[in-house]
Design a protein around this motif. Structure first.
Motif, PDB file in Angstrom:
ATOM      1  N   GLU A 231      -1.627   6.987   0.057  1.00 56.64           N
ATOM      2  CA  GLU A 231      -3.033   7.250  -0.265  1.00 56.64           C
ATOM      3  C   GLU A 231      -3.895   6.012  -0.013  1.00 56.64           C
ATOM      4  OE1 GLU A 231      -0.465   8.267  -2.098  1.00 56.64           O
ATOM      5  OE2 GLU A 231      -0.718  10.420  -1.688  1.00 56.64           O
ATOM      6  N   GLY A 232      -3.376   4.841  -0.379  1.00 54.60           N
ATOM      7  CA  GLY A 232      -4.118   3.609  -0.145  1.00 54.60           C
ATOM      8  C   GLY A 232      -4.299   3.324   1.337  1.00 54.60           C
TER       9      GLY A 232
ATOM     10  N   ARG B  80      -6.936   5.807   2.634  1.00 50.47           N
ATOM     11  CA  ARG B  80      -8.270   5.449   2.151  1.00 50.47           C
ATOM     12  C   ARG B  80      -8.834   4.261   2.929  1.00 50.47           C
ATOM     13  NH1 ARG B  80      -6.347   6.605  -3.128  1.00 50.47           N
ATOM     14  NH2 ARG B  80      -5.831   4.406  -3.420  1.00 50.47           N
ATOM     15  N   TYR B  81      -7.972   3.313   3.228  1.00 44.78           N
ATOM     16  CA  TYR B  81      -8.441   2.126   3.947  1.00 44.78           C
ATOM     17  C   TYR B  81      -8.898   2.503   5.363  1.00 44.78           C
ATOM     18  CZ  TYR B  81      -8.928  -2.682   5.395  1.00 44.78           C
ATOM     19  OH  TYR B  81      -9.458  -3.865   5.849  1.00 44.78           O
TER      20      TYR B  81
ATOM     21  N   LEU C  48       0.837  -1.200   0.000  1.00 45.68           N
ATOM     22  CA  LEU C  48       0.000   0.000   0.000  1.00 45.68           C
ATOM     23  C   LEU C  48       0.873   1.251   0.000  1.00 45.68           C
ATOM     24  CD1 LEU C  48      -2.979  -0.445   2.507  1.00 45.68           C
ATOM     25  CD2 LEU C  48      -3.083  -0.300   0.032  1.00 45.68           C
ATOM     26  N   ASN C  49       0.456   2.250  -0.774  1.00 48.16           N
ATOM     27  CA  ASN C  49       1.113   3.548  -0.677  1.00 48.16           C
ATOM     28  C   ASN C  49       0.367   4.396   0.358  1.00 48.16           C
ATOM     29  OD1 ASN C  49      -1.247   4.391  -1.939  1.00 48.16           O
ATOM     30  ND2 ASN C  49      -0.270   4.747  -3.927  1.00 48.16           N
TER      31      ASN C  49
END
Length: 248
Positions: A118-119, A122-123, A115-116
């Protein structure tokens, strides 16, 4: 708005609310820092657990240093049954460890490998919305940086994290390491305390050939507080702060 009109969130930590005008300002982000073994994870989990138990406020715990099942087991020593509130939809634990060490996760909520930033954000946002959380814990900031391979850009990561937390209006605790707070170094990277709206230091002091724990509120916006060292203990029921205690 005067400070007396600020909406407050009860911490669930006996003695602490007396020092911060009744609780954390609602929607604020508080950094809990200190050396290893001072009780940062216990402090943070107590905030979420007591929120569910006493105030009917759902909470999310992002655990990046130990597996969710280990966290549940450890917290049972305080009589805190995290699983009970998970089953009731009042607590969600995001497993951020399993994929990082190459293991499959059996948890309902788990971060994926690769995951970066942003990911990752978002999660967290999705899980917060899923249970309509009012409280959030991220344990810990150094583990975010290492997991996302973003140590060089940690300030940007923290600013993004803080922005999304403020937008959600959620009251949050972030934990970090302070290797030598007595020399003024309050955090691993030296930027965490500038991003958070509140900073609480947990540390040790030697007294009578014994190490005693103390708490110091270094910063709490919208709040009148003393810059004193207050003793606290980790009891069988969790952390208890003694507002009238003395530290020598």
């Amino acid at each position: 708005m005067s400070r007396y009109d600020v909406a407050r969130v009860k911490t669930g930590i006996p003695g602490l609310d007396d020092l911060i005008e009744g609780g954390f300002p609602k929607g604020t982000t508080v950094l809990v820092t200190g050396p290893t073994g001072t009780g940062k994870t216990t402090f943070a989990v107590q905030f979420v657990y007591k929120g569910a138990e006493l105030y009917d406020e759902p909470g999310v715990i992002v655990t990046l240093e130990e597996r969710a099942q280990d966290l549940r087991r450890e917290m049972l020593s305080f009589g805190w049954d995290l699983k009970k509130y998970e089953d009731e939809g009042k607590i969600a634990i995001i497993d951020g460890v399993s994929s990082a060490v190459g293991l499959p996760s059996e948890e309902r909520f788990a971060l994926e490998e690769g995951l970066n930033v942003e990911g990752f954000l978002r999660y967290i946002y999705r899980v917060v919305k899923t249970i309509d959380a009012k409280r959030l814990v991220v344990d810990s900031i150094p583990s975010i940086a290492i997991r996302l391979r973003e140590e060089k850009n940690i300030r940007e990561v923290l600013l993004k994290l803080n922005t999304i937390l403020l937008e959600m209006g959620i009251t949050s605790i972030l934990t970090t390491e302070a290797e030598d707070p007595k020399r003024g170094k309050l955090s691993r990277y030296g930027v965490e305390e500038y991003v958070a709206r509140g900073v609480i230091l947990l540390d040790f002091i030697e007294k009578d050939v014994e190490l005693k724990r103390y708490l110091l509120i270094r910063k709490m916006r919208e709040t009148k507080h003393a810059m004193k060292k207050y003793p606290f203990e980790i009891t069988e029921d969790g952390i208890v702060v003694y507002p009238s205690g003395e530290i020598y």
